[in-house]
Design a protein around this motif. Structure first.
Motif, mmCIF file in Angstrom:
data_model
loop_
_atom_site.group_PDB
_atom_site.id
_atom_site.type_symbol
_atom_site.label_atom_id
_atom_site.label_comp_id
_atom_site.label_asym_id
_atom_site.label_seq_id
_atom_site.Cartn_x
_atom_site.Cartn_y
_atom_site.Cartn_z
ATOM 1 N N ARG A 105 -2.731 -2.612 -0.020
ATOM 2 C CA ARG A 105 -4.033 -3.006 -0.557
ATOM 3 C C ARG A 105 -4.685 -4.114 0.265
ATOM 4 O O ARG A 105 -5.845 -4.446 0.046
ATOM 5 C CB ARG A 105 -3.892 -3.427 -2.021
ATOM 6 C CG ARG A 105 -3.595 -2.253 -2.940
ATOM 7 C CD ARG A 105 -3.429 -2.667 -4.380
ATOM 8 N NE ARG A 105 -3.129 -1.505 -5.221
ATOM 9 C CZ ARG A 105 -2.932 -1.556 -6.530
ATOM 10 N NH1 ARG A 105 -2.993 -2.725 -7.164
ATOM 11 N NH2 ARG A 105 -2.662 -0.460 -7.220
ATOM 12 N N LEU A 106 -3.951 -4.664 1.206
ATOM 13 C CA LEU A 106 -4.507 -5.660 2.127
ATOM 14 C C LEU A 106 -5.103 -5.013 3.367
ATOM 15 O O LEU A 106 -5.691 -5.708 4.205
ATOM 16 C CB LEU A 106 -3.419 -6.653 2.545
ATOM 17 C CG LEU A 106 -2.758 -7.460 1.427
ATOM 18 C CD1 LEU A 106 -1.641 -8.314 1.997
ATOM 19 C CD2 LEU A 106 -3.775 -8.305 0.679
ATOM 20 N N LEU A 107 -4.962 -3.677 3.496
ATOM 21 C CA LEU A 107 -5.388 -2.965 4.706
ATOM 22 C C LEU A 107 -6.662 -2.163 4.464
ATOM 23 O O LEU A 107 -6.844 -1.594 3.381
ATOM 24 C CB LEU A 107 -4.280 -2.007 5.159
ATOM 25 C CG LEU A 107 -2.914 -2.621 5.460
ATOM 26 C CD1 LEU A 107 -1.909 -1.519 5.771
ATOM 27 C CD2 LEU A 107 -3.017 -3.612 6.619
ATOM 28 N N PRO A 108 -7.542 -2.072 5.457
ATOM 29 C CA PRO A 108 -8.708 -1.186 5.336
ATOM 30 C C PRO A 108 -8.259 0.246 5.050
ATOM 31 O O PRO A 108 -7.300 0.740 5.652
ATOM 32 C CB PRO A 108 -9.386 -1.306 6.705
ATOM 33 C CG PRO A 108 -8.934 -2.626 7.245
ATOM 34 C CD PRO A 108 -7.531 -2.815 6.743
ATOM 35 N N ASP A 109 -8.941 0.895 4.120
ATOM 36 C CA ASP A 109 -8.606 2.268 3.717
ATOM 37 C C ASP A 109 -7.143 2.415 3.315
ATOM 38 O O ASP A 109 -6.560 3.501 3.444
ATOM 39 C CB ASP A 109 -8.960 3.269 4.820
ATOM 40 C CG ASP A 109 -10.377 3.803 4.659
ATOM 41 O OD1 ASP A 109 -10.984 3.582 3.591
ATOM 42 O OD2 ASP A 109 -10.881 4.443 5.590
ATOM 43 N N LEU A 110 -6.561 1.327 2.839
ATOM 44 C CA LEU A 110 -5.190 1.327 2.322
ATOM 45 C C LEU A 110 -4.157 1.750 3.375
ATOM 46 O O LEU A 110 -3.033 2.129 3.042
ATOM 47 C CB LEU A 110 -5.070 2.241 1.096
ATOM 48 C CG LEU A 110 -5.996 1.888 -0.077
ATOM 49 C CD1 LEU A 110 -5.982 3.004 -1.118
ATOM 50 C CD2 LEU A 110 -5.595 0.560 -0.705
ATOM 51 N N GLY A 111 -4.571 1.701 4.652
ATOM 52 C CA GLY A 111 -3.655 2.044 5.721
ATOM 53 C C GLY A 111 -3.353 3.523 5.842
ATOM 54 O O GLY A 111 -2.384 3.915 6.505
ATOM 55 N N TYR A 112 -4.189 4.372 5.241
ATOM 56 C CA TYR A 112 -3.927 5.811 5.280
ATOM 57 C C TYR A 112 -4.238 6.408 6.643
ATOM 58 O O TYR A 112 -5.230 6.056 7.288
ATOM 59 C CB TYR A 112 -4.772 6.538 4.232
ATOM 60 C CG TYR A 112 -4.140 6.596 2.861
ATOM 61 C CD1 TYR A 112 -3.003 7.352 2.636
ATOM 62 C CD2 TYR A 112 -4.684 5.877 1.803
ATOM 63 C CE1 TYR A 112 -2.420 7.402 1.382
ATOM 64 C CE2 TYR A 112 -4.113 5.920 0.544
ATOM 65 C CZ TYR A 112 -2.977 6.685 0.339
ATOM 66 O OH TYR A 112 -2.403 6.730 -0.900
#
Length: 220
Positions: free
Chosen positions: A109-116
């Protein structure tokens, strides 16, 4: 028959009494006062969903917002909460993006686009297989969200111009994942469970989802 039991801390009276309307426009205030069953348009339902989701998850510093274009997740900053932006104001898009957010842990949740990882429409057979593997759990959870709202759910292969196959095995996997959540073989993510519980209070008088409400043929 397996049930998803409602959480005791969620109830209609506390929801209505604690919803803040000081920073909401009059249309959102009016939607909040209307029972879910009385909302007649998609736009009203989207307004209702945004207002209630943002209340139910305010403690996690996240907001649900309409997007004009493609969906995207923006992590929180020191000046603003995280944003789950769904596509084109579509209700089903909102449920899909929420499902991805509920699965993501605190680090993602700390990553843009949830790291997907994501490959656009036009994927090869191999790319599509990877896409479907990632999408089984979020689409199973999205189906549960949709059922709580008594809305039609359709699986999404999201590969109109590529090699997506007929989707039958993917549908099998989504159905099987839902049943694993009910049986306890798989644990429903904390925030997915809270969201379902909250929805059921407002749309089903608190009646829990039941495993036999989900049939494989519903996905065809």
């Amino acid at each position: 028959m397996h049930l998803l039991q409602p959480q005791t801390e969620v109830n209609v009276s506390s929801l209505v009494s604690t919803l803040s309307t000081s920073d909401s426009d009059s249309s959102l205030q009016q939607v909040q006062r209307l029972p879910w069953a009385n909302l007649s348009s998609e736009a009203e339902q989207v307004d209702w969903l945004i207002l209630h989701f943002n209340h139910w998850f305010s403690h996690l510093n996240v907001t649900l917002v309409r997007g004009e274009f493609e969906p995207e997740y923006f992590p929180a900053t020191k000046d603003s909460p995280a944003r789950i932006q769904f596509a084109h104001g579509f209700f089903n898009s909102a449920l899909h993006e929420i499902s991805h957010w509920t699965i993501a842990g605190d680090k993602r949740r700390l990553l843009p686009d949830l790291g997907y990882w994501y490959a656009p429409d036009g994927r090869t057979k191999e790319q599509q297989a990877l896409f479907e593997q990632v999408e089984i759990k979020p689409q199973a959870i999205e189906w549960m969200f949709s059922k709580a709202f008594s809305r039609k759910f359709r699986v999404s292969l999201d590969n109109l111009t590529g090699d997506g196959g007929d989707g039958s095995s993917f549908k099998d996997n989504v159905y099987a994942q839902v049943q694993r959540y009910f049986s306890g073989e798989a644990k429903l993510p904390r925030d997915a469970k809270r969201f379902i519980d909250c929805i059921c209070v407002c749309t089903r008088a608190g009646k829990s989802l039941q495993s036999d409400e989900f049939q494989r043929e519903m996905l065809d």
